[in-house]
Design a protein around this motif. Structure first.
Motif, PDB file in Angstrom:
ATOM      1  N   HIS A  54       0.833  -1.211   0.000  1.00  0.00           N
ATOM      2  CA  HIS A  54       0.000   0.000   0.000  1.00  0.00           C
ATOM      3  C   HIS A  54       0.866   1.260   0.000  1.00  0.00           C
ATOM      4  N   LEU A  55       1.954   1.233   0.789  1.00  0.00           N
ATOM      5  CA  LEU A  55       2.863   2.380   0.844  1.00  0.00           C
ATOM      6  C   LEU A  55       3.479   2.637  -0.526  1.00  0.00           C
ATOM      7  N   THR A  56       3.907   1.580  -1.195  1.00  0.00           N
ATOM      8  CA  THR A  56       4.536   1.722  -2.505  1.00  0.00           C
ATOM      9  C   THR A  56       3.582   2.365  -3.506  1.00  0.00           C
ATOM     10  N   LEU A  57       2.351   1.900  -3.529  1.00  0.00           N
ATOM     11  CA  LEU A  57       1.378   2.440  -4.481  1.00  0.00           C
ATOM     12  C   LEU A  57       1.018   3.882  -4.140  1.00  0.00           C
ATOM     13  N   MET A  58       0.960   4.211  -2.837  1.00  0.00           N
ATOM     14  CA  MET A  58       0.681   5.585  -2.425  1.00  0.00           C
ATOM     15  C   MET A  58       1.798   6.523  -2.884  1.00  0.00           C
ATOM     16  N   LEU A  59       3.054   6.103  -2.691  1.00  0.00           N
ATOM     17  CA  LEU A  59       4.184   6.926  -3.119  1.00  0.00           C
ATOM     18  C   LEU A  59       4.243   7.030  -4.637  1.00  0.00           C
ATOM     19  N   LYS A  60       3.909   5.958  -5.313  1.00  0.00           N
ATOM     20  CA  LYS A  60       3.896   5.980  -6.775  1.00  0.00           C
ATOM     21  C   LYS A  60       2.910   7.022  -7.289  1.00  0.00           C
ATOM     22  N   ARG A  61       1.716   7.075  -6.685  1.00  0.00           N
ATOM     23  CA  ARG A  61       0.717   8.057  -7.108  1.00  0.00           C
ATOM     24  C   ARG A  61       1.150   9.477  -6.768  1.00  0.00           C
ATOM     25  N   SER A  62       1.720   9.670  -5.591  1.00  0.00           N
ATOM     26  CA  SER A  62       2.164  11.003  -5.170  1.00  0.00           C
ATOM     27  C   SER A  62       3.272  11.528  -6.072  1.00  0.00           C
ATOM     28  N   LEU A  63       4.234  10.674  -6.393  1.00  0.00           N
ATOM     29  CA  LEU A  63       5.367  11.102  -7.210  1.00  0.00           C
ATOM     30  C   LEU A  63       4.978  11.312  -8.666  1.00  0.00           C
ATOM     31  N   ASP A  79       5.786  14.097 -11.973  1.00  0.00           N
ATOM     32  CA  ASP A  79       6.453  13.415 -13.088  1.00  0.00           C
ATOM     33  C   ASP A  79       7.735  12.697 -12.682  1.00  0.00           C
ATOM     34  N   VAL A  80       7.725  12.127 -11.494  1.00  0.00           N
ATOM     35  CA  VAL A  80       8.836  11.278 -11.048  1.00  0.00           C
ATOM     36  C   VAL A  80       8.330   9.840 -11.011  1.00  0.00           C
ATOM     37  N   ARG A  81       9.011   8.972 -11.714  1.00  0.00           N
ATOM     38  CA  ARG A  81       8.565   7.586 -11.854  1.00  0.00           C
ATOM     39  C   ARG A  81       9.212   6.692 -10.799  1.00  0.00           C
ATOM     40  N   VAL A  82       8.406   5.866 -10.145  1.00  0.00           N
ATOM     41  CA  VAL A  82       8.926   4.850  -9.219  1.00  0.00           C
ATOM     42  C   VAL A  82       9.273   3.618 -10.044  1.00  0.00           C
ATOM     43  N   MET A  83      10.565   3.331 -10.161  1.00  0.00           N
ATOM     44  CA  MET A  83      11.015   2.220 -10.993  1.00  0.00           C
ATOM     45  C   MET A  83      10.914   0.879 -10.284  1.00  0.00           C
ATOM     46  N   ASP A  84      11.072   0.887  -8.967  1.00  0.00           N
ATOM     47  CA  ASP A  84      11.036  -0.369  -8.211  1.00  0.00           C
ATOM     48  C   ASP A  84      11.015  -0.042  -6.727  1.00  0.00           C
ATOM     49  N   HIS A  85      10.689  -1.044  -5.933  1.00  0.00           N
ATOM     50  CA  HIS A  85      10.829  -0.966  -4.484  1.00  0.00           C
ATOM     51  C   HIS A  85      11.547  -2.244  -4.071  1.00  0.00           C
ATOM     52  N   VAL A  86      12.766  -2.094  -3.578  1.00  0.00           N
ATOM     53  CA  VAL A  86      13.613  -3.226  -3.227  1.00  0.00           C
ATOM     54  C   VAL A  86      13.574  -3.433  -1.719  1.00  0.00           C
ATOM     55  N   ILE A  87      13.310  -4.668  -1.305  1.00  0.00           N
ATOM     56  CA  ILE A  87      13.283  -5.016   0.113  1.00  0.00           C
ATOM     57  C   ILE A  87      14.508  -5.857   0.421  1.00  0.00           C
ATOM     58  N   VAL A  88      15.284  -5.410   1.408  1.00  0.00           N
ATOM     59  CA  VAL A  88      16.551  -6.043   1.757  1.00  0.00           C
ATOM     60  C   VAL A  88      16.386  -6.876   3.021  1.00  0.00           C
ATOM     61  N   GLY A  89      16.780  -8.126   2.934  1.00  0.00           N
ATOM     62  CA  GLY A  89      16.802  -9.014   4.093  1.00  0.00           C
ATOM     63  C   GLY A  89      17.971  -9.956   3.941  1.00  0.00           C
ATOM     64  N   ASP A  90      17.805 -11.200   4.372  1.00  0.00           N
ATOM     65  CA  ASP A  90      18.842 -12.196   4.129  1.00  0.00           C
ATOM     66  C   ASP A  90      18.744 -12.675   2.684  1.00  0.00           C
ATOM     67  N   MET A 130       9.968  -5.637  -5.860  1.00  0.00           N
ATOM     68  CA  MET A 130       8.515  -5.628  -5.928  1.00  0.00           C
ATOM     69  C   MET A 130       8.048  -5.510  -7.372  1.00  0.00           C
ATOM     70  N   LEU A 131       8.835  -4.885  -8.231  1.00  0.00           N
ATOM     71  CA  LEU A 131       8.500  -4.788  -9.647  1.00  0.00           C
ATOM     72  C   LEU A 131       8.430  -6.170 -10.280  1.00  0.00           C
ATOM     73  N   GLU A 132       9.461  -6.967 -10.044  1.00  0.00           N
ATOM     74  CA  GLU A 132       9.542  -8.291 -10.663  1.00  0.00           C
ATOM     75  C   GLU A 132       8.438  -9.214 -10.165  1.00  0.00           C
ATOM     76  N   HIS A 133       7.951  -8.978  -8.950  1.00  0.00           N
ATOM     77  CA  HIS A 133       6.909  -9.824  -8.386  1.00  0.00           C
ATOM     78  C   HIS A 133       5.498  -9.291  -8.647  1.00  0.00           C
ATOM     79  N   GLY A 134       5.408  -8.186  -9.407  1.00  0.00           N
ATOM     80  CA  GLY A 134       4.102  -7.672  -9.796  1.00  0.00           C
ATOM     81  C   GLY A 134       3.397  -6.845  -8.763  1.00  0.00           C
ATOM     82  N   TRP A 135       4.106  -6.404  -7.709  1.00  0.00           N
ATOM     83  CA  TRP A 135       3.463  -5.622  -6.647  1.00  0.00           C
ATOM     84  C   TRP A 135       3.521  -4.122  -6.896  1.00  0.00           C
ATOM     85  N   LEU A 136       4.065  -3.713  -8.037  1.00  0.00           N
ATOM     86  CA  LEU A 136       4.197  -2.286  -8.326  1.00  0.00           C
ATOM     87  C   LEU A 136       3.085  -1.812  -9.264  1.00  0.00           C
ATOM     88  N   VAL A 137       2.155  -2.681  -9.564  1.00  0.00           N
ATOM     89  CA  VAL A 137       1.059  -2.344 -10.472  1.00  0.00           C
ATOM     90  C   VAL A 137      -0.134  -1.860  -9.655  1.00  0.00           C
TER      91      VAL A 137
END
Length: 226
Positions: free
Chosen positions: A188-197, A201-212, A218-225
């Motif tokens: 939800h946060l990613t989509l909210m920021l995508k709409r705000s940006l 005219d600033v494009r959100v290219m991806d949202h990367v989550i870092v863990g182990d 999120m782009l590759e997994h289809g969560w950025l749509v």
């Protein structure tokens, strides 16, 4: 047995010179960095003991100063050298991703973001700002603490994007638990920021989550749509 009595091809430093650093185990690499052992323990045994005690190479390298200096064989000089090594690695990755558009080398971008975020003990949220050709302009950590829609302020992300004159950006945050799977709040946060940006005219290219392991795109997994 003193490590100098080992066959030459089995000594960590000589093995590195003959076969390359990639052929060494974590303990052997750490032994090369430590340089010498302590009374009754050669440097490889010392390195193995540190990895077992701390739970791995990353955990040892990210240990706080007081904890690290409390270990036999790790004095201020060696601790400083290890910290310098970590910073050199981060700067190397930073320079590496500046050579080409981010989207042409996503693996390097993810390695860079992991190097910047994985050591953080709590959740942090950052942005990699990109120019019109998707080349990196700057990286900033913008928020610290639990990452959810209430703690992230879109206006601050917009403000920093305008400050850097960014045309696009890659969002990122870490999961200290090690699990990269995004929560509903992450989506939800990613989509909210995508709409705000998009309003500036600033494009959100991806949202990367870092863990182990490998960071999650999120782009590759289809969560950025959306």
């Amino acid at each position: 047995m003193n490590i100098r009595e080992w066959p030459v091809e089995e000594r960590p430093r000589e093995k590195l010179l003959q076969r390359g650093a990639a052929m060494l185990s974590d303990a052997e690499l750490l032994a090369v960095l430590l340089g010498s052992g302590v009374a009754g323990r050669n440097v490889l045994d010392l390195a193995r003991g540190l990895l077992v005690k701390f739970g791995g190479l990353r955990q040892f390298l990210e240990a706080d100063r007081a904890t690290a200096l409390g270990e036999p064989g790790v004095g201020p000089v060696k601790y400083a050298q290890l910290q310098a090594l970590l910073e050199i690695g981060r700067r190397y990755l930073n320079e590496h991703i500046e050579r080409a558009p981010a989207l042409e080398n996503p693996a390097s971008v993810r390695r860079y973001l992991k190097s910047m975020l994985r050591h953080e003990p709590s959740e942090v949220f950052g942005c990699l700002f990109l120019d019109t050709k998707h080349r990196p302009l700057a990286f900033e950590i913008l928020f610290r603490g639990t990452i959810d829609r209430a703690s992230i302020y879109p206006r601050e992300v917009v403000r920093r994007s305008l400050l850097h004159n960014a045309a696009a950006l890659i969002l990122c945050h870490n999961h200290p638990s090690g699990n990269c799977e995004p929560s509903q709040d992450d989506v939800h946060l990613t989509l909210m920021l995508k709409r705000s940006l998009a309003l500036i005219d600033v494009r959100v290219m991806d949202h990367v989550i870092v863990g182990d392991g490998e960071p999650l795109s999120m782009l590759e997994h289809g969560w950025l749509v959306g």
